[in-house]
Design an enzyme around this catalytic site. Structure first.
Site, PDB file in Angstrom:
ATOM      1  N   TRP A 102       0.810  -1.216   0.000  1.00 54.86           N
ATOM      2  CA  TRP A 102       0.000   0.000   0.000  1.00 54.86           C
ATOM      3  C   TRP A 102       0.841   1.262   0.000  1.00 54.86           C
ATOM      4  O   TRP A 102       0.480   2.252  -0.640  1.00 54.86           O
ATOM      5  CB  TRP A 102      -0.994  -0.029   1.154  1.00 54.86           C
ATOM      6  CG  TRP A 102      -2.039  -1.070   0.903  1.00 54.86           C
ATOM      7  CD1 TRP A 102      -2.182  -2.265   1.530  1.00 54.86           C
ATOM      8  CD2 TRP A 102      -3.054  -1.027  -0.112  1.00 54.86           C
ATOM      9  NE1 TRP A 102      -3.222  -2.972   0.976  1.00 54.86           N
ATOM     10  CE2 TRP A 102      -3.771  -2.238  -0.027  1.00 54.86           C
ATOM     11  CE3 TRP A 102      -3.420  -0.083  -1.069  1.00 54.86           C
ATOM     12  CZ2 TRP A 102      -4.842  -2.522  -0.872  1.00 54.86           C
ATOM     13  CZ3 TRP A 102      -4.487  -0.370  -1.915  1.00 54.86           C
ATOM     14  CH2 TRP A 102      -5.188  -1.575  -1.810  1.00 54.86           C
ATOM     15  N   ASP A 171      -0.755   7.209   6.588  1.00 60.83           N
ATOM     16  CA  ASP A 171      -1.829   6.336   6.134  1.00 60.83           C
ATOM     17  C   ASP A 171      -2.099   5.370   7.284  1.00 60.83           C
ATOM     18  O   ASP A 171      -1.365   4.406   7.493  1.00 60.83           O
ATOM     19  CB  ASP A 171      -1.407   5.590   4.871  1.00 60.83           C
ATOM     20  CG  ASP A 171      -2.411   4.517   4.445  1.00 60.83           C
ATOM     21  OD1 ASP A 171      -3.429   4.328   5.149  1.00 60.83           O
ATOM     22  OD2 ASP A 171      -2.164   3.853   3.422  1.00 60.83           O
ATOM     23  N   LYS A 195     -12.260  -0.669   8.406  1.00 58.31           N
ATOM     24  CA  LYS A 195     -11.374  -1.592   9.108  1.00 58.31           C
ATOM     25  C   LYS A 195     -11.740  -1.637  10.596  1.00 58.31           C
ATOM     26  O   LYS A 195     -12.159  -2.658  11.109  1.00 58.31           O
ATOM     27  CB  LYS A 195      -9.921  -1.152   8.953  1.00 58.31           C
ATOM     28  CG  LYS A 195      -9.493  -0.828   7.540  1.00 58.31           C
ATOM     29  CD  LYS A 195      -9.362  -2.046   6.662  1.00 58.31           C
ATOM     30  CE  LYS A 195      -8.739  -1.685   5.326  1.00 58.31           C
ATOM     31  NZ  LYS A 195      -8.550  -2.840   4.448  1.00 58.31           N
TER      32      LYS A 195
END
Length: 360
Positions: A102, A171, A195
């Site tokens: 990511w 992030d 999440k």
């Protein structure tokens, strides 16, 4: 009703209490005679929901007054572009730490807008660690330093936030609200809700007011943080139902002791799985160095990879869902987000032990 144990990487498990509360209010919210999905985002009823969600998030994260809290859309994938669009502020380059899939995607997106300097990378060792700070090559003239706090695919996590002389961008998509984070050390933190804090459809951005009003001229108004802040995150019609459910989840976290209590539970869940892996004598393997292992996502492989399809089929038959590894890496992955409780992790650990006895 039989509930499965949901180890999906996202959209992920939601607390049963939250689902029940939403169910009870679904057709008639607060005596309006309407579902929350039908209520205008401009109405006093929804504005109260939005304000309470922000207050709860500020309380949980201890957000200083100088930061704006935004409830946006588009997930981390949009933030990969929205961050450089807003934070370059006339500078030509930004620093990125490359620790997994990511962060790599964030790097590729940012290259459309500026020169990206990879200040450090663990790609050469298979993303098994966070590079030691002594290895970092930071540019004091960079617009910002970006890092991915937790890599969901490779299962690598920062123990502490990096030190930086420039604005620090995090992030925190898969870890926000699952462990403590010092907001004051960051210029900007972003995280999609699906999440640890709600359903898909909401992206939280916590940004220092000093970084607003620096967007590139080509930045669309809807992607301009300053515009979003001035409009209280309602520049356009937001994802109202997702925002409402996120608010319910934030209240659930507060009722259950806040981030410190949640963090302790997450550590305990991860310990159960890593113990099962490490005690398997090589039947199971996790490639991450122990000091960098994630408490949010536990990827592992079977020494005999031909057994993995059988493992997944039998796991699903046992009510253990969402364990297939990411397509980039394969293998198995258990995501242990906030709503995945300790009995779920214990059930998976027990299953792993029994599977090994039957096939080891």
């Amino acid at each position: 009703m039989a509930r499965s144990y949901n180890f999906s990487a996202g959209p992920a498990a939601l607390p049963l209490e939250v689902l029940q509360e939403a169910h009870e209010e679904f057709f008639d919210f607060a005596g309006t005679g309407m579902s929350i999905m039908e209520i205008s985002h401009r109405s006093g009823v929804f504005i109260d929901i939005a304000r309470q969600a922000e207050l709860d998030l500020r309380a949980l994260l201890q957000v200083p007054d100088r930061y704006k809290v935004l409830f946006l859309q588009g997930g981390a994938s949009l933030q990969f572009s929205q961050v450089p669009m807003n934070l370059l502020r006339g500078k030509a380059s930004a620093d990125y730490l490359h620790t997994g899939l990511w962060s790599g995607k964030a790097i590729e997106a940012a290259r459309r807008y500026c020169t990206v300097r990879i200040a450090a990378s663990s790609e050469s060792t298979g993303f098994d660690r966070i590079p030691a700070p002594a290895e970092w090559r930071l540019d004091p003239g960079a617009a910002y330093l970006h890092y991915t706090e937790n890599e969901t695919v490779h299962g690598v996590q920062f123990a502490t936030a990096p030190e930086a002389q420039v604005p620090l961008v995090c992030d925190a998509c898969s870890s926000l609200l699952s462990k403590p984070i010092d907001v004051s050390r960051h210029g900007l933190i972003y995280a999609a809700a699906q999440k640890n804090m709600g359903p898909a459809g909401v992206t939280v951005v916590v940004v220092d007011e000093a970084l607003l009003d620096g967007a590139m001229s080509v930045t669309p108004d809807v992607l301009n943080y300053a515009h979003a802040a001035r409009a209280d995150s309602m520049f356009n019609t937001p994802a109202t139902f997702s925002w409402y459910l996120t608010g319910l989840t934030l209240r659930w976290i507060r009722r259950n002791g806040g981030i410190n209590r949640i963090h302790q539970a997450n550590q305990a869940k991860a310990w159960l799985l890593y113990r099962a892996i490490d005690a398997s004598g090589g039947f199971y393997a996790n490639a991450v160095r122990p000091e960098f292992r994630s408490i949010n996502n536990v990827p592992f492989f079977l020494a005999d990879s031909t057994l993995e399809p059988l493992f997944l089929r039998q796991a699903e038959s046992a009510g253990l869902m969402g364990l297939k590894g990411h397509t980039h890496t394969g293998g198995i992955r258990a995501s242990l987000y906030n709503a995945v409780d300790l009995p779920a992790a214990a059930a998976l650990a027990d299953f792993m032990t029994h599977f090994q006895r039957a096939h080891g």
